[in-house]
Design an enzyme around this catalytic site. Structure first.
Site, mmCIF file in Angstrom:
data_model
loop_
_atom_site.group_PDB
_atom_site.id
_atom_site.type_symbol
_atom_site.label_atom_id
_atom_site.label_comp_id
_atom_site.label_asym_id
_atom_site.label_seq_id
_atom_site.Cartn_x
_atom_site.Cartn_y
_atom_site.Cartn_z
ATOM 1 N N LYS A 1 -3.271 -2.095 15.670
ATOM 2 C CA LYS A 1 -2.618 -1.346 16.735
ATOM 3 C C LYS A 1 -3.494 -1.192 17.966
ATOM 4 O O LYS A 1 -4.709 -1.081 17.851
ATOM 5 C CB LYS A 1 -2.264 0.055 16.246
ATOM 6 C CG LYS A 1 -0.958 0.116 15.537
ATOM 7 C CD LYS A 1 -0.812 1.440 14.835
ATOM 8 C CE LYS A 1 -1.843 1.641 13.777
ATOM 9 N NZ LYS A 1 -1.778 0.766 12.635
ATOM 10 N N GLU B 1 0.826 -1.217 0.000
ATOM 11 C CA GLU B 1 0.000 0.000 0.000
ATOM 12 C C GLU B 1 0.858 1.264 0.000
ATOM 13 O O GLU B 1 2.071 1.208 0.249
ATOM 14 C CB GLU B 1 -0.922 0.014 1.219
ATOM 15 C CG GLU B 1 -0.174 -0.011 2.552
ATOM 16 C CD GLU B 1 -0.960 0.628 3.697
ATOM 17 O OE1 GLU B 1 -1.396 1.785 3.541
ATOM 18 O OE2 GLU B 1 -1.101 -0.019 4.742
HETATM 19 N N1 PSU Z 1 -1.476 1.066 10.025
HETATM 20 C C1 PSU Z 1 -0.186 1.482 10.058
HETATM 21 N N2 PSU Z 1 0.203 2.471 9.248
HETATM 22 C C2 PSU Z 1 -0.671 3.043 8.385
HETATM 23 C C3 PSU Z 1 -2.018 2.571 8.338
HETATM 24 C C4 PSU Z 1 -2.379 1.589 9.185
HETATM 25 O O1 PSU Z 1 0.601 0.978 10.818
HETATM 26 O O2 PSU Z 1 -0.260 3.948 7.678
HETATM 27 C C5 PSU Z 1 -2.964 3.123 7.324
HETATM 28 C C6 PSU Z 1 -3.423 1.999 6.376
HETATM 29 O O3 PSU Z 1 -3.368 2.493 5.066
HETATM 30 C C7 PSU Z 1 -4.859 1.742 6.797
HETATM 31 C C8 PSU Z 1 -5.269 3.115 7.239
HETATM 32 O O4 PSU Z 1 -5.656 1.242 5.762
HETATM 33 O O5 PSU Z 1 -4.140 3.617 7.923
HETATM 34 C C9 PSU Z 1 -6.482 3.070 8.118
HETATM 35 O O6 PSU Z 1 -7.006 4.334 8.235
HETATM 36 P P1 PSU Z 1 -8.441 4.550 8.883
HETATM 37 O O7 PSU Z 1 -8.268 4.177 10.314
HETATM 38 O O8 PSU Z 1 -8.743 6.007 8.677
HETATM 39 O O9 PSU Z 1 -9.369 3.664 8.145
#
Ligand code: PSU
Ligand code: MN
Length: 300
Positions: free
Chosen positions: A155, A21
């Site tokens: 996390k 990603e």
């Molecule tokens: N976890 C990480 N680093 C990140 C992300 C998640 O350790 O950069 C990013 C991923 O792209 C995930 C997004 O899909 O954050 C999730 O965002 P939200 O909680 O707004 O859906």
């Protein structure tokens, strides 16, 4: 979409390809560590005999397999949007640059014909979601898009028990690579159980094949614990998370800004230690994901 020739050749010849990603590059880590990490992850995948395909959107066009120069751009360019499923039509029509989240990387990987996708951690049910309704679109995507996502769990900034409940409701298998415990990203212990332990890459490939052959639509989540030597101390990371959540509340951060804000604040609060752990766990996931992709190609 534009598929890098190396990637499309590998796909045609049924050789292993691993999707990656770009939100982790543009919004998940600071420059230049983000770019260094993205390139290192690709190198690990190559060393394991697979072809990396970093995914993002340039001028409204999905790119499957960025060049190192493009990765550099995603790492330092301002105004690259964080793009989830709902953003895609607008980003395409307006010809914008977009960093793909887990959800959108799954969509594009699937459209390109890539089964295995490696990342750090997925989005999930946020703490306080009972009030805020903040549940990552990643979870819905796992319910409906046929891609296997290798990650180090979710996390502890999230509500892990609720995230597991949600995935169960959505019919997403949550598997542990050589473990029965759900890893908690910065460390390997959450006190929660995965649905099943997977013994090795071959067993994982058999599970993917069984899901695809039986037309059981949707993703699979393979969680892979951070290696012990790179784990963060639980008190340290828990404190940083608590402080970051409080700060987020005070500053009124909402919606798609939450995850990038929390990651950045935790890096600051831990003096960069959480970033080092984050990098190490992604590299570890890349190794496992490559092996799974290799085994799956042999079975297909
Ligand atoms: N976890 C990480 N680093 C990140 C992300 C998640 O350790 O950069 C990013 C991923 O792209 C995930 C997004 O899909 O954050 C999730 O965002 P939200 O909680 O707004 O859906
Ligand atoms: Mn959200």
């Amino acid at each position: 979409m534009k598929i890098n020739p190396e990637v499309s050749k590998a796909l045609k010849e049924n050789r292993p390809v691993v999707a990656l990603e770009s939100t982790i590059i543009s919004h998940g880590m600071p420059y230049p560590k983000n770019v260094e990490t993205a390139l290192k992850v690709e190198e690990v995948i190559r060393n394991h005999g697979a072809v990396p395909a970093t995914i993002g959107i340039i001028d409204g066009e999905p790119i499957i397999g960025m060049t190192p120069e493009e990765i550099e751009q995603f790492g330092k360019r301002k105004g690259v949007l964080k793009v989830s499923r709902r953003d895609l039509p607008v980003v395409y029509a307006k010809k914008l640059w977009g960093a793909t989240t887990v959800a959108t990387t799954m969509i594009l990987a699937n459209q390109a014909g890539i089964e295995v996708f490696v990342t750090g951690g997925i989005g999930g049910v946020h703490r306080g979601a009972q009030q805020t309704f903040d549940i990552s679109a990643d979870l819905q995507e796992l319910a409906k898009t046929n891609v296997t996502v290798v990650c180090a769990g979710a996390k502890a900034i999230l509500d892990l028990p609720l995230t597991l409940e949600y995935l169960e409701t959505m019919g997403v298998p949550v598997l542990g690579f050589k473990t029965e415990e759900l890893p908690a990203f910065y460390n390997s212990h959450s006190g929660l159980k995965v649905d099943y332990k997977v013994e090795d890459a071959l067993e994982m490939a058999k599970i993917i094949k069984a899901k695809r052959d039986n037309k059981l639509i949707g993703g699979i989540l393979l969680t892979n614990p951070i290696p012990e030597e790179y784990e963060m101390k639980k008190e340290v990371i828990d404190n940083a998370i608590a402080t970051a959540l409080k700060k987020m509340d005070e500053e009124g951060i909402k919606g798609k800004e939450c995850t990038p804000f929390l990651l950045k604040t935790i890096v600051e609060l831990t003096g960069g230690d959480s970033l080092e752990s984050n990098i190490k766990l992604v590299l570890n996931n890349a190794a496992v994901g490559s092996e799974v992709a290799k085994e799956y190609c042999k079975l297909k």
